[in-house]
Scaffold this motif. Sequence first.
Motif, PDB file in Angstrom:
ATOM      1  N   ARG A 133       0.848  -1.191   0.000  1.00 17.37           N
ATOM      2  CA  ARG A 133       0.000   0.000   0.000  1.00 17.37           C
ATOM      3  C   ARG A 133       0.887   1.246   0.000  1.00 17.37           C
ATOM      4  O   ARG A 133       1.771   1.380   0.835  1.00 17.37           O
ATOM      5  N   LEU A 134       0.629   2.170  -0.928  1.00 13.62           N
ATOM      6  CA  LEU A 134       1.373   3.423  -1.027  1.00 13.62           C
ATOM      7  C   LEU A 134       0.407   4.575  -0.773  1.00 13.62           C
ATOM      8  O   LEU A 134      -0.550   4.761  -1.528  1.00 13.62           O
ATOM      9  N   GLU A 135       0.648   5.339   0.279  1.00 11.64           N
ATOM     10  CA  GLU A 135      -0.198   6.492   0.585  1.00 11.64           C
ATOM     11  C   GLU A 135       0.648   7.757   0.482  1.00 11.64           C
ATOM     12  O   GLU A 135       1.637   7.924   1.187  1.00 11.64           O
ATOM     13  N   PHE A 136       0.248   8.664  -0.400  1.00  9.69           N
ATOM     14  CA  PHE A 136       0.926   9.940  -0.606  1.00  9.69           C
ATOM     15  C   PHE A 136       0.216  10.983   0.265  1.00  9.69           C
ATOM     16  O   PHE A 136      -0.985  11.213   0.107  1.00  9.69           O
ATOM     17  N   HIS A 137       0.961  11.606   1.181  1.00  7.80           N
ATOM     18  CA  HIS A 137       0.330  12.514   2.144  1.00  7.80           C
ATOM     19  C   HIS A 137       1.293  13.623   2.549  1.00  7.80           C
ATOM     20  O   HIS A 137       2.420  13.691   2.060  1.00  7.80           O
ATOM     21  N   ASP A 138       0.852  14.461   3.446  1.00  2.74           N
ATOM     22  CA  ASP A 138       1.655  15.577   3.926  1.00  2.74           C
ATOM     23  C   ASP A 138       1.842  15.435   5.436  1.00  2.74           C
ATOM     24  O   ASP A 138       0.972  14.898   6.125  1.00  2.74           O
ATOM     25  N   ALA A 139       2.960  15.904   5.944  1.00  2.00           N
ATOM     26  CA  ALA A 139       3.242  15.800   7.378  1.00  2.00           C
ATOM     27  C   ALA A 139       2.436  16.807   8.189  1.00  2.00           C
ATOM     28  O   ALA A 139       2.111  16.565   9.351  1.00  2.00           O
ATOM     29  N   TYR A 140       2.125  17.935   7.568  1.00  2.00           N
ATOM     30  CA  TYR A 140       1.423  19.007   8.277  1.00  2.00           C
ATOM     31  C   TYR A 140       0.474  19.695   7.310  1.00  2.00           C
ATOM     32  O   TYR A 140       0.856  20.061   6.204  1.00  2.00           O
ATOM     33  N   LYS A 141      -0.755  19.886   7.720  1.00  2.00           N
ATOM     34  CA  LYS A 141      -1.768  20.487   6.843  1.00  2.00           C
ATOM     35  C   LYS A 141      -1.706  22.005   6.937  1.00  2.00           C
ATOM     36  O   LYS A 141      -2.080  22.597   7.936  1.00  2.00           O
ATOM     37  N   ASP A 142      -1.173  22.648   5.870  1.00  4.01           N
ATOM     38  CA  ASP A 142      -1.062  24.105   5.822  1.00  4.01           C
ATOM     39  C   ASP A 142      -2.245  24.757   5.113  1.00  4.01           C
ATOM     40  O   ASP A 142      -2.621  25.874   5.434  1.00  4.01           O
ATOM     41  N   LEU A 143      -2.779  24.074   4.107  1.00  4.90           N
ATOM     42  CA  LEU A 143      -3.839  24.633   3.268  1.00  4.90           C
ATOM     43  C   LEU A 143      -5.198  24.094   3.695  1.00  4.90           C
ATOM     44  O   LEU A 143      -5.297  23.295   4.625  1.00  4.90           O
ATOM     45  N   LEU A 144      -6.231  24.496   2.997  1.00  5.49           N
ATOM     46  CA  LEU A 144      -7.578  24.043   3.306  1.00  5.49           C
ATOM     47  C   LEU A 144      -7.724  22.542   3.054  1.00  5.49           C
ATOM     48  O   LEU A 144      -7.023  21.968   2.220  1.00  5.49           O
ATOM     49  N   PHE A 145      -8.665  21.937   3.770  1.00  6.97           N
ATOM     50  CA  PHE A 145      -8.967  20.520   3.575  1.00  6.97           C
ATOM     51  C   PHE A 145      -9.306  20.283   2.103  1.00  6.97           C
ATOM     52  O   PHE A 145     -10.005  21.090   1.492  1.00  6.97           O
ATOM     53  N   ASP A 146      -8.833  19.221   1.536  1.00  5.72           N
ATOM     54  CA  ASP A 146      -9.034  18.846   0.134  1.00  5.72           C
ATOM     55  C   ASP A 146      -8.257  19.732  -0.849  1.00  5.72           C
ATOM     56  O   ASP A 146      -8.498  19.680  -2.044  1.00  5.72           O
ATOM     57  N   GLU A 147      -7.344  20.553  -0.366  1.00  9.35           N
ATOM     58  CA  GLU A 147      -6.502  21.356  -1.238  1.00  9.35           C
ATOM     59  C   GLU A 147      -5.100  20.744  -1.230  1.00  9.35           C
ATOM     60  O   GLU A 147      -4.530  20.489  -0.168  1.00  9.35           O
ATOM     61  N   ALA A 148      -4.554  20.485  -2.416  1.00  6.15           N
ATOM     62  CA  ALA A 148      -3.250  19.813  -2.525  1.00  6.15           C
ATOM     63  C   ALA A 148      -2.142  20.631  -1.888  1.00  6.15           C
ATOM     64  O   ALA A 148      -2.001  21.823  -2.145  1.00  6.15           O
ATOM     65  N   GLU A 149      -1.336  19.958  -1.057  1.00  2.00           N
ATOM     66  CA  GLU A 149      -0.172  20.575  -0.415  1.00  2.00           C
ATOM     67  C   GLU A 149       1.032  20.553  -1.346  1.00  2.00           C
ATOM     68  O   GLU A 149       1.953  21.340  -1.202  1.00  2.00           O
ATOM     69  N   GLY A 150       1.043  19.589  -2.278  1.00  4.48           N
ATOM     70  CA  GLY A 150       2.160  19.452  -3.200  1.00  4.48           C
ATOM     71  C   GLY A 150       1.838  18.454  -4.289  1.00  4.48           C
ATOM     72  O   GLY A 150       0.805  17.784  -4.247  1.00  4.48           O
TER      73      GLY A 150
END
Length: 187
Positions: A133-150
Amino acid sequence: MMIKRKMARAWTMAALCAAAQLGTAQAGTTTVVVDVTGIAGMDERDAPTNTVREVFVGAGATIDTFQWDVNLTSHDPSYLSEMQLTFSDSLGYGVTFTPGGGDDFTGTASYAGFQDLRLLGQQFQVGSDGLLRLEFHDAYKDLLFDEAEGTWNSGTLTFGVSPVPEPATAALMLVGLLTMLGAARRR
């Protein structure tokens, strides 16, 4: 009598060679390559909006090595050091990887490297479903929910996978061993 011993030795050696050959073919490490082009890093780990890929590697297979060659862009105000990938079994037991670790700035960068997970004591087995299983995520949520961090702009991830030997291979190896023990006992 001498001919029987030589024949027994020949059969033992043939069985051992066959078992070793099949065992090597089955137990050798294979590689699994995953293209990451265009994958968005959305929210913190386990968020339902994150991109998750599942790759079949074989029931009980062990993930031994990991290689990466990727290009990433973090979206302001998120940093490259916050973009992460967790690769694991279906239950979430595995490794969290941060390609841009230490790059506490917004922007675009390329990262490449190799890690033998065995040297770190971080190799792991996938479950009976055989899924990595590969999950692409961010360590800290800077932007709005459902908005791509990168965004993972391009590149590949390569996993070194050691499959579990098939029962037939294990049985053939056992037959070779028993034949060898039997020949030694008759001596």
